[in-house]
Every structure is written in structure tokens, then in C-alpha cells.
Design a protein around this motif. Structure first.
Motif, PDB file in Angstrom:
ATOM      1  N   MET A 188       0.827  -1.209   0.000  1.00 46.15           N
ATOM      2  CA  MET A 188       0.000   0.000   0.000  1.00 46.15           C
ATOM      3  C   MET A 188       0.858   1.253   0.000  1.00 46.15           C
ATOM      4  N   LEU A 189       1.942   1.247   0.767  1.00 50.84           N
ATOM      5  CA  LEU A 189       2.831   2.401   0.784  1.00 50.84           C
ATOM      6  C   LEU A 189       3.454   2.634  -0.586  1.00 50.84           C
ATOM      7  N   ALA A 190       3.885   1.556  -1.240  1.00 50.54           N
ATOM      8  CA  ALA A 190       4.483   1.697  -2.566  1.00 50.54           C
ATOM      9  C   ALA A 190       3.466   2.228  -3.572  1.00 50.54           C
ATOM     10  N   LEU A 191       2.229   1.730  -3.511  1.00 54.80           N
ATOM     11  CA  LEU A 191       1.202   2.207  -4.436  1.00 54.80           C
ATOM     12  C   LEU A 191       0.863   3.672  -4.179  1.00 54.80           C
ATOM     13  N   PHE A 192       0.758   4.052  -2.894  1.00 53.50           N
ATOM     14  CA  PHE A 192       0.484   5.454  -2.580  1.00 53.50           C
ATOM     15  C   PHE A 192       1.612   6.357  -3.086  1.00 53.50           C
ATOM     16  N   LEU A 193       2.833   5.948  -2.871  1.00 51.94           N
ATOM     17  CA  LEU A 193       3.966   6.757  -3.330  1.00 51.94           C
ATOM     18  C   LEU A 193       3.958   6.895  -4.845  1.00 51.94           C
ATOM     19  N   ALA A 194       3.649   5.821  -5.550  1.00 50.84           N
ATOM     20  CA  ALA A 194       3.615   5.890  -7.008  1.00 50.84           C
ATOM     21  C   ALA A 194       2.516   6.835  -7.487  1.00 50.84           C
TER      22      ALA A 194
END
Length: 668
Positions: free
Chosen positions: A242-248
Motif C-alpha cells: 500500500m505504501l508503494a502504491l500510494f507513493l507511485a
């Protein structure tokens, strides 16, 4: 709050290759139209499918302006559509987007502050400042909403509140550094215009993150629909993913805003359209949302080019996007919210009654702060303590009186709106009444000139706020004026009206540009006669409001109770709403818009124990006047010799306190 309803009655899914083929054909036709509209010297009968001959001015314009603009619209539209689709899939919330979560405003504030305070840093690393602002805004919105609120209205309401607050801070920065204000104002409204290929070459490598999202995100997004426990049971590392998707997503939004400015609504509309057109799997929705985002932004920019030809002035592309997106938000808020999202939101807990000891301490504290504001001042010799000179007092007392009267009027208007609509989030600015009054005043000034402002502003402001109030009642009737729906409708109307305001201001007319200070809520040029008239009008309207205290009490309990006690509910509500519109009109016509004050002062009064109508009305008026008085002192003292408009200071102070209330309520 529970999750938003998963679906309503979607269109019959089209065959996938056919759907993509139709969209690509529409994109091609629109691209040809856009290229021809971009050629400023081509009349309608000269439109062609061929580029202009080499070596001519038309060829230079085509190669350095028209083609880069077309490419930029496609890139930015695809990035915003893709980021909106990922956010909606992650949160299971059809209203989630970079705009409604506050990411766009956070990125704009971060980049604006960097551009003004460190121009060299913004020129080379501005996208990192935008990413930091977006991360901070979304993180705060999610903190306020909590884990269970990310799928419903709480996160959207928190994001909308952040939009107002961050927008006020960004406007304060621009007004303090007014030598840059017009260029940044146009950029902040979203400008796709290009003069070479520099920004296209800068942007496209950074958007390759989107290809990675389309390739790798579908499986995690599909598993997230099973819930956190189900996703973890199938081997998904929930928080890192989720953190990676939010950052992207925030990266795509930040670099797009860095390149072209603030463009809203594209990320909100495109995923919903993709689902309506038949996209069901995660990969199909992501890819089709990117394609629809490019199509929608290209269409909005084509509308911008038509407006530019019509007005012969620069119209921001983001304004045309908002003209399409704001009605879409109205439609989505009415059509696709679950029943759980329409429950009333409770006021923060506070004292049960207002005792005399607490009231005495409050009056003492308010009087002390007011006296300190009068006696403690910052001047050419630094800080001084003492009564101001006769000349300085003659200039200062009208603005102080106007600030106090405006605070009292807005606080009473907010208190009456909250009780009439039984909505603790109601206030003149959040429901769009202030935006309607502001647009009406600006339109009147542009038509009749700034010299007639004193005569036409009150009438125009009353008409504008009354029109918005009527639209609110029409749109909210279907859902019985529920808090969440009314707030979303009001925010949508405010966005639409502010778009029209941007179009008027960016035309560059002298009278309109002279209103920039007034638009921030200014007491700079308030004269003695104007301050006295405003004070008398507010006192009379507040006195009339007190006379309606019984009707206001019964209406706030419920229509059934009011009818059983012999009250004509329709007439009473109409009379009270007219009073609210008049209060908004007289304040806005003189000082301009002030955000959050009408929301916060009644809340503070209730927290202190003023639960009944009369005590809450009087205490809210007192707190509103006190807050505006403190804001005026801070505005003229913090950055001396520069002055920050009192409306901006009040909006920032009240907005920060509102966020504190939301966070405290979440923690409790």
C-alpha cells in the motif's frame, strides 16, 4: 463509516477491443480538432489534416507550441487518470482522487512555497517539494479519517477541509510575494500552454512509473478487494504494498502538477467512467482510466482553446477541466454513495452547560487579548506598547470595527445554517454561499466598474449567496439534507463557482485584478462609514435572528416536532435562510470571503457548553468577533511592514483548529 456502495446500474459492458477502438478513434478525432484549434492564425475554413509548410511562422507555432501542448495534455491526463484509478481501488472509495484527498492542494502548496522562497531549488527539484506536500496532505487526511473511514465520507471530508486550508496558505504566500502573483496564479489554475519541448522532455521519463503500475499493481489491487485479512492470507505484504502504491500515485500527481499546475477532477471522473463503460478487472480499469484521462483532458483543453479564441485572453486549462468535473462530482455524490455515508456526524463532545465561571474567564481572556491587540503593535521602531496616536487610531478603528462585525456576522450565519440543516459541518464557505457571493460581486465589478462597488456589491452578494442556497436545497432534498451529501454538493458548487471566478480574473482586466486583495478577506481600505454601516447591519440581523430563537430550536430538533408545536416550518426555514444569505452578503461585500470561521465559532461555543440556541448564538458571535480581531492583529504584525489580509489569517487559524478537532475526535 462503511464502504461506499460497490455499484449501481452500470452500462452494459462493451466488448473490450471494441471499447478501446472507439476510444482511440475519438482520441484521434479530438487530437486533430485540438491541433487546428491551437493554430491561433488559422480561421475555421483553413483547418487541415496536414501540418503547415516548413519555414513559415505557422510551422514554427505548430512545432514549438501546438504539438507540445497536445503531447502534454495526453501525458498529464493519462497520469491523473491512472493515479485516480489506483487510489479508488486502494480505498474502495469512488470519490477518492488526488483532489478529494488533498494531494493536489498539498503538492501545489509545496511547490508554490518553494517557487517563491527558493526559486533556484524549485527550478531543479520542484517535483520533490510537490511530492512532500502531497504526502503530508494525504497522510493527514488518512490520519483524520482512520482505517475505517478511508472507504467512506470521512476521508473525503478531511481532504476537502485540507483543500480549503492549504489553498488559503498558498494564497497568503502569493499575496505576500505579489510580484510573482499573477504568473503563479495562472499556473496554479492549471496551464497546458507550451513554448518548446522542454517540459515534455522533463515529464515523460518521470511518468514511466505509470507503466510499472499497470504491469505490477493489478494483482495487489485485486487482492485488496478481499479485505486486509484476505489479502494477507494470500501472501500479500499489505503495508509495504500500500505504501508503494500510494507513493507511485502521489509521484504521478506531483510531477504532473510541477509541469502544468493544478488540474483537478480528471482523477475523480475517469475511473468512474471506466467502470461505467465496462472495465471490471484491475488491469483493464487502470489502462482504460489512463486512456480516458488523456481523452478528457484533451477535450477540456480544446474547450480552453475555444474560450481563448472567444475571449482573446489566456484561460487556464484547469478551469475548463473544473467546468466538466464539478458537475460530475455533483452527480457522483448523489448517485454512488452508500446509505451509511448519509448518517449525521456528531459534534465533538464538550461541556453540558455554560456556567458563569467559565463565561467570566472567557470574557476576561477575550478582553485582555483585545486590549493587547490595541496596545501592543509593531512599527518602524520595533515593538511598542501604548495607545496609538490620534492619526494611527483614526486609520485603525474602522478596520477593527469591521473585523469584529464580520466575525460576529459569519459566526451567527454558520450557527443558523448548522441548526437549520441539522448539519454540524455547515458553514457559508463550505456550502458555497461565500463563493456565490464572491463571484457575483466580481462579475458586477467587471460589468459596472470598481467605482460602483460600494453600491452594487451588497445587492450582488445577496443575489449570489441566495442562488447557491437555492441550489443546495434543490440538490439536498432527495437525501433529506444529510450532512455528507450537503457538504459534497456545497464543495462541488464552490469549485464550479471558483472556476468561473478564475476565468474572470485571468482575463487580466484592471478592475478584476484590483480585487485580488479583497478576495483574500481584506480590511485594508475600510472607511469609517463602511465599518459603521456593516456593524449596524450585523447588529440588526443578529437581533432579528434572536427573535427567531424558538423557530430555530424547533427546526433543529426536527420538522415533525416543529409542526406539532404549531410552527409553519416552510416559512420559518425560508425566513432564516434569507437571514443567513443577508449576513453572508453584507460581510462578503465589504471584506471578501473568509473561510472556516462560520464553521468553527459555533463549534467552539458548543464545546464550551452553549448548547441552547440563544447562548450558542451569542457566544458564537462573541468568539467570531474575537477571532477576527486576533487575526487582524496577527496580519499586520507578523510580517511588518507587509500585511496579511485578515480573512487569510482567520482562515488559516480556524482551519488549523478545525483539523485539530477532527484529529481529537478521531483519537477519542
Amino acid at each position: 463509516m462503511q464502504a461506499v456502495a460497490t455499484d449501481t446500474t452500470p452500462w452494459k459492458p462493451a466488448h473490450l477491443p471494441g471499447r478501446y477502438l472507439v476510444t482511440l478513434l475519438a482520441l484521434g478525432v479530438l487530437a486533430v480538432l485540438h491541433l487546428n484549434l491551437g493554430m491561433t492564425h488559422w480561421p475555421l475554413d483553413r483547418w487541415s489534416l496536414r501540418p503547415p509548410p516548413a519555414g513559415t511562422f505557422d510551422a514554427l507555432e505548430f512545432g514549438l507550441s501546438v504539438l507540445p501542448r497536445l503531447t502534454m495534455a495526453l501525458l498529464v491526463g493519462a497520469a491523473l487518470g491512472l493515479s485516480g484509478s489506483v487510489l479508488q481501488r486502494m480505498t474502495q472509495n469512488r470519490l477518492a482522487s488526488p483532489m478529494t484527498l488533498g494531494a493536489a492542494s498539498g503538492a501545489w502548496l509545496g511547490l508554490t512555497a518553494t517557487a517563491v522562497l527558493a526559486p533556484a531549488l524549485a527550478a531543479t527539484h520542484g517535483h520533490w517539494a510537490a511530492l512532500g506536500g502531497a504526502l503530508g496532505a494525504v497522510g493527514l487526511a488518512l490520519l483524520i479519517a482512520g482505517r475505517n473511514g478511508s472507504a467512506g465520507l470521512p476521508v473525503i471530508l478531511a481532504g476537502m477541509a485540507l483543500n480549503l486550508l492549504l489553498g488559503a496558505i498558498a494564497t497568503a504566500i502569493l499575496l505576500v510575494h505579489n510580484q510573482h502573483s499573477r504568473g503563479l496564479f495562472i499556473w496554479g489554475a492549471g496551464d497546458l500552454g507550451q513554448i518548446d519541448w522542454h517540459w515534455v522532455r522533463w515529464l515523460w521519463p518521470k511518468l514511466l512509473v505509470g507503466l510499472v503500475l499497470i504491469a505490477l499493481a493489478p494483482r495487489p489491487l485485486t487482492l485488496l478487494q478481499l479485505g486486509g485479512a484476505g489479502a494477507r492470507a494470500r501472501g500479500l505484504s499489505l503495508w509495504p504494498v500500500m505504501l508503494a502504491l500510494f507513493l507511485a500515485c502521489l509521484w504521478l500527481t506531483s510531477v504532473a502538477i510541477t509541469a502544468v499546475g493544478l488540474i483537478g477532477f480528471i482523477g475523480l471522473i475517469t475511473p468512474n467512467l471506466a467502470r461505467l463503460c465496462g472495465a471490471r478487472t484491475a488491469r483493464d480499469e487502470l489502462l482504460y482510466s489512463a486512456l480516458l484521462g488523456a481523452l478528457l483532458l484533451l477535450g477540456a483543453d480544446a474547450v480552453t482553446l475555444v474560450l481563448n479564441r472567444w475571449f482573446s485572453e489566456l484561460i487556464p486549462s484547469g478551469a475548463a477541466a473544473a467546468l466538466i468535473g464539478a458537475p460530475a462530482l455533483l452527480w457522483l455524490s448523489r448517485r454512488q454513495l452508500g446509505a451509511e455515508d448519509r448518517q449525521s456526524l456528531a459534534l465533538p463532545p464538550g461541556a453540558e452547560r455554560l456556567d458563569r465561571r467559565r463565561l467570566a474567564w472567557l470574557l476576561l481572556a477575550g478582553t485582555t487579548v483585545a486590549l493587547l491587540g490595541l496596545l501592543l503593535a509593531r512599527g518602524p521602531q520595533g515593538w511598542t506598547f501604548g495607545w496609538p496616536s490620534e492619526l494611527l487610531w483614526s486609520l485603525r478603528w474602522p478596520r477593527l470595527l469591521a473585523a469584529v462585525a464580520a466575525g460576529c456576522g459569519l459566526a451567527v450565519a454558520g450557527m443558523m445554517l448548522q441548526r437549520l440543516l441539522r448539519n454540524p459541518l455547515a458553514s457559508p464557505d463550505i456550502l458555497g454561499l461565500t463563493a456565490g457571493a464572491t463571484l457575483a460581486v466580481v462579475a458586477a465589478v467587471m460589468l459596472f466598474g470598481a467605482g460602483q462597488m460600494q453600491l452594487i456589491a451588497p445587492v450582488a452578494a445577496f443575489g449570489g449567496s441566495l442562488l447557491v442556497l437555492g441550489l443546495l436545497l434543490v440538490f439536498g432534498r432527495r437525501h433529506r439534507y444529510s450532512p455528507g451529501i450537503m457538504v459534497l454538493v456545497g464543495v462541488s458548487l464552490a469549485a464550479l463557482l471558483n472556476t468561473a471566478l478564475q476565468i474572470g480574473l485571468t482575463r487580466g482586466q484592471g478592475d478584476a485584478l484590483a480585487l485580488l486583495g479583497w478576495l483574500a478577506g481584506s480590511t485594508y481600505r475600510v472607511e469609517a462609514g463602511e465599518a459603521i454601516v456593516l456593524s449596524v447591519a450585523v447588529v440588526l440581523l443578529v437581533g432579528i435572528s434572536l427573535a427567531f430563537h424558538r423557530a430555530l430550536t424547533l427546526v433543529s430538533i426536527g420538522d415533525g416536532v416543529a409542526l406539532s408545536r404549531g410552527l409553519d416550518v416552510g416559512r420559518a426555514r425560508l425566513a432564516l435562510l434569507l437571514l443567513v444569505s443577508l449576513l453572508c452578503a453584507v460581510v462578503t461585500s465589504l471584506l471578501g470571503p473568509v473561510a472556516f470561521l462560520g464553521l468553527l465559532a459555533p463549534h467552539m461555543a458548543a464545546l464550551l457548553g452553549a448548547r441552547r440556541v440563544v447562548p450558542q448564538l451569542l457566544l458564537a458571535a462573541l468568539l467570531g468577533g474575537w477571532l477576527m480581531l486576533v487575526s487582524d492583529w496577527l496580519g499586520r504584525s507578523l510580517l511588518y511592514p507587509l500585511e496579511i489580509p485578515v480573512g487569510l489569517v482567520a482562515s488559516i487559524l480556524c482551519g488549523l483548529y478545525f483539523l485539530y478537532l477532527l484529529i481529537r475526535h478521531r483519537v477519542a
